[in-house]
Motif scaffolding. Structure first.
Motif, PDB file in Angstrom:
ATOM      1  N   VAL A   1      -5.048 -22.773  12.648  1.00  0.00           N
ATOM      2  CA  VAL A   1      -3.740 -23.100  12.568  1.00  0.00           C
ATOM      3  C   VAL A   1      -1.931 -22.555  13.198  1.00  0.00           C
ATOM      4  N   PRO A   2      -2.035 -23.907  13.640  1.00  0.00           N
ATOM      5  CA  PRO A   2      -0.894 -22.257  14.884  1.00  0.00           C
ATOM      6  C   PRO A   2      -0.084 -23.023  13.977  1.00  0.00           C
ATOM      7  N   TYR A   3       0.651 -23.265  12.913  1.00  0.00           N
ATOM      8  CA  TYR A   3       1.121 -23.280  12.248  1.00  0.00           C
ATOM      9  C   TYR A   3       1.942 -22.255  11.339  1.00  0.00           C
ATOM     10  N   ALA A   4       2.801 -22.196  10.162  1.00  0.00           N
ATOM     11  CA  ALA A   4       2.757 -20.912   9.063  1.00  0.00           C
ATOM     12  C   ALA A   4       2.262 -21.931   7.725  1.00  0.00           C
TER      13      ALA A   4
ATOM     14  N   LYS B   1      -1.625 -18.991  12.474  1.00  0.00           N
ATOM     15  CA  LYS B   1      -1.546 -17.531  13.599  1.00  0.00           C
ATOM     16  C   LYS B   1       0.197 -18.815  14.373  1.00  0.00           C
ATOM     17  N   PRO B   2       0.886 -18.834  13.499  1.00  0.00           N
ATOM     18  CA  PRO B   2       2.394 -19.957  14.579  1.00  0.00           C
ATOM     19  C   PRO B   2       3.231 -18.426  15.774  1.00  0.00           C
ATOM     20  N   GLY B   3       3.772 -19.525  16.494  1.00  0.00           N
ATOM     21  CA  GLY B   3       4.280 -18.753  17.705  1.00  0.00           C
ATOM     22  C   GLY B   3       4.047 -18.605  18.725  1.00  0.00           C
ATOM     23  N   ALA B   4       5.320 -19.005  19.870  1.00  0.00           N
ATOM     24  CA  ALA B   4       5.244 -19.343  20.987  1.00  0.00           C
ATOM     25  C   ALA B   4       4.615 -21.033  21.025  1.00  0.00           C
ATOM     26  N   GLY B   5       5.172 -21.940  20.246  1.00  0.00           N
ATOM     27  CA  GLY B   5       5.056 -23.659  20.141  1.00  0.00           C
ATOM     28  C   GLY B   5       2.916 -24.030  20.742  1.00  0.00           C
ATOM     29  N   THR B   6       2.645 -23.032  19.366  1.00  0.00           N
ATOM     30  CA  THR B   6       1.011 -22.876  19.658  1.00  0.00           C
ATOM     31  C   THR B   6       0.427 -22.607  20.052  1.00  0.00           C
ATOM     32  N   THR B   7       0.674 -22.279  21.361  1.00  0.00           N
ATOM     33  CA  THR B   7       0.540 -21.703  22.623  1.00  0.00           C
ATOM     34  C   THR B   7      -0.306 -20.042  22.329  1.00  0.00           C
ATOM     35  N   LEU B   8      -0.342 -19.519  21.252  1.00  0.00           N
ATOM     36  CA  LEU B   8      -0.698 -18.583  20.395  1.00  0.00           C
ATOM     37  C   LEU B   8      -1.817 -18.612  20.204  1.00  0.00           C
ATOM     38  N   ALA B   9      -1.665 -19.372  19.054  1.00  0.00           N
ATOM     39  CA  ALA B   9      -3.536 -19.742  18.658  1.00  0.00           C
ATOM     40  C   ALA B   9      -3.978 -20.186  19.841  1.00  0.00           C
ATOM     41  N   ALA B  10      -3.500 -20.694  19.944  1.00  0.00           N
ATOM     42  CA  ALA B  10      -4.535 -21.606  21.191  1.00  0.00           C
ATOM     43  C   ALA B  10      -5.434 -21.081  22.131  1.00  0.00           C
ATOM     44  N   ALA B  11      -4.490 -19.974  22.408  1.00  0.00           N
ATOM     45  CA  ALA B  11      -5.184 -19.324  23.541  1.00  0.00           C
ATOM     46  C   ALA B  11      -6.089 -18.422  23.408  1.00  0.00           C
ATOM     47  N   GLN B  12      -6.218 -17.425  21.862  1.00  0.00           N
ATOM     48  CA  GLN B  12      -7.025 -16.771  20.839  1.00  0.00           C
ATOM     49  C   GLN B  12      -8.436 -17.968  20.840  1.00  0.00           C
ATOM     50  N   VAL B  13      -8.286 -19.222  20.814  1.00  0.00           N
ATOM     51  CA  VAL B  13      -9.438 -20.153  20.143  1.00  0.00           C
ATOM     52  C   VAL B  13     -10.197 -19.972  21.409  1.00  0.00           C
ATOM     53  N   ALA B  14      -9.580 -20.498  22.562  1.00  0.00           N
ATOM     54  CA  ALA B  14      -9.947 -20.508  24.280  1.00  0.00           C
ATOM     55  C   ALA B  14     -11.021 -19.698  24.036  1.00  0.00           C
ATOM     56  N   ARG B  15     -10.969 -18.308  23.744  1.00  0.00           N
ATOM     57  CA  ARG B  15     -11.285 -17.094  24.196  1.00  0.00           C
ATOM     58  C   ARG B  15     -12.650 -16.893  23.384  1.00  0.00           C
ATOM     59  N   GLY B  16     -12.520 -17.719  22.714  1.00  0.00           N
ATOM     60  CA  GLY B  16     -13.292 -17.562  21.474  1.00  0.00           C
ATOM     61  C   GLY B  16     -14.777 -17.866  21.705  1.00  0.00           C
ATOM     62  N   ALA B  17     -15.835 -17.269  20.934  1.00  0.00           N
ATOM     63  CA  ALA B  17     -17.205 -18.089  20.718  1.00  0.00           C
ATOM     64  C   ALA B  17     -16.941 -19.316  20.313  1.00  0.00           C
ATOM     65  N   GLY B  18     -18.537 -20.099  21.605  1.00  0.00           N
ATOM     66  CA  GLY B  18     -18.798 -21.530  20.777  1.00  0.00           C
ATOM     67  C   GLY B  18     -19.384 -21.425  20.057  1.00  0.00           C
ATOM     68  N   ASP B  19     -19.207 -21.331  18.882  1.00  0.00           N
ATOM     69  CA  ASP B  19     -20.615 -20.931  17.571  1.00  0.00           C
ATOM     70  C   ASP B  19     -21.093 -22.009  16.360  1.00  0.00           C
ATOM     71  N   GLY B  20     -19.228 -22.124  16.637  1.00  0.00           N
ATOM     72  CA  GLY B  20     -18.702 -23.720  15.439  1.00  0.00           C
ATOM     73  C   GLY B  20     -18.544 -22.644  14.539  1.00  0.00           C
ATOM     74  N   HIS B  21     -18.797 -21.395  14.645  1.00  0.00           N
ATOM     75  CA  HIS B  21     -17.563 -20.701  13.153  1.00  0.00           C
ATOM     76  C   HIS B  21     -16.102 -20.561  13.300  1.00  0.00           C
ATOM     77  N   LEU B  22     -15.753 -20.459  14.217  1.00  0.00           N
ATOM     78  CA  LEU B  22     -14.084 -20.809  15.167  1.00  0.00           C
ATOM     79  C   LEU B  22     -13.718 -22.357  15.492  1.00  0.00           C
ATOM     80  N   LEU B  23     -12.720 -22.747  14.447  1.00  0.00           N
ATOM     81  CA  LEU B  23     -12.755 -23.933  15.030  1.00  0.00           C
ATOM     82  C   LEU B  23     -10.711 -23.878  14.734  1.00  0.00           C
TER      83      LEU B  23
END
Length: 314
Positions: free
Chosen positions: A27-30, A59-81
């Protein structure tokens, strides 16, 4: 013909067991905000359905972009949403440098709900409806101010959309979050705000803010007396904070449908649905394809407004 008919079932049978480990929902917010509240409500139901733990990772910070970057790099096995909001599509237009593409690097799962923005004004402003508000703004060029929780937010851009549509010149006053903006609005330091309905519901109910119109296609069950902009003659003037679940783009189509279906099933449970409605939300519970179409439309809608506002983040 028989093989063709059996193919979907065979593919399902051959799919690996899911979930096989703890699922992490970023979640990209507190903790404590609207997105976090919705995320935890869904997680409670989903964990029971799956029989596996689901961890909410704020994972708050930088207008949600910090969290989004982390997810974009993650494994697409369903265990990261990833549960995010309208800020996700807007960020692709605001930030000059992003390490990911908000549309291409994610697999849309479901749009859970939308909470429309509502035009509210300070209690001392002598207007009763949209027509009176528009005439007041037009006759007080550069003197009427509207608040937002920050530059480039949906609330800010909706104010700019109003300026462009109605040929008005309201002055934008950005704040660091909803709370200080609404405090100043109730105190009379600013005149108006396009606010997330959830945030201002108690202040509308108490009379501390006057609601003028909803930026939504239809009225909302929680506040049936507030008309939409469309009803008042401003067609297609719609803007919302939305809550949707994404995954890394590498998620397989089979898992995408499975996870989406399970989330939609728990969102459809009466108690969770009622909770979302109580937040001022409109429950959507879309399919992956519908959510993808929605996100594409959101990106196109905000593109021109961002250009007109001049908002940019280096």
């Amino acid at each position: 013909m028989l093989l063709t008919a059996l193919a979907p079932g065979l593919a399902w049978a051959q799919a690996p067991q899911f979930p096989s480990d703890t699922v992490r929902l970023v979640v990209p917010y507190a903790a404590g905000g609207a997105t976090d509240i919705v995320a935890r409500a869904v997680v409670d139901k989903l964990a029971a359905r799956w029989g596996h733990a689901i961890v909410v990772d704020n994972k708050p910070g930088a207008g949600t972009t910090l969290a989004a970057a982390q997810v974009a790099r993650g494994a697409g096995d369903g265990h990261l949403l990833y549960m995010t909001t309208s800020a996700h599509t807007i960020s692709g237009l605001l930030y000059k440098k992003l390490s990911y593409d908000p549309l291409k690097d994610f697999a849309p799962l479901t749009l859970i709900a939308k909470v429309p923005l509502v035009l509210v004004v300070r209690p001392t402003l002598n207007v009763k409806n949209l027509d009176e508000f528009t005439r007041y703004v037009q006759s007080n060029a550069d003197k009427v101010s509207f608040a937002s929780p920050g530059n480039g937010t949906a609330q800010h851009l909706t104010g700019e959309m109003f300026n462009a549509t109605m040929k008005t010149q309201m002055v934008h006053v950005p704040y660091k979050g909803d709370a200080p903006a609404i405090t100043d609005l109730m105190g009379g330091s600013v005149d108006a705000m396009f606010a997330t309905l959830t945030v201002v519901l108690p202040h509308i109910a108490s009379g501390k803010l006057k609601a003028i119109a909803l930026a939504n296609g239809k009225r909302i069950e929680k506040v049936p007396d507030i008309p939409t902009f469309g009803e008042l003659g401003l067609k297609n003037f719609e803007a919302a904070t939305w809550f949707g679940v994404l995954a890394p783009a590498s998620l397989t189509p089979a898992l995408r449908e499975r996870i989406s279906g399970d989330i939609r099933a728990v969102v459809g449970q009466p108690d969770l649905k009622a909770r979302l409605v109580d937040l001022g939300g409109e429950v959507v519970s879309s399919t992956p394809a519908e959510f993808d179409t929605f996100m594409q439309a959101e990106f196109r809608k905000w593109q021109d407004i961002v250009k007109q506002s001049g908002a940019v983040i280096n």
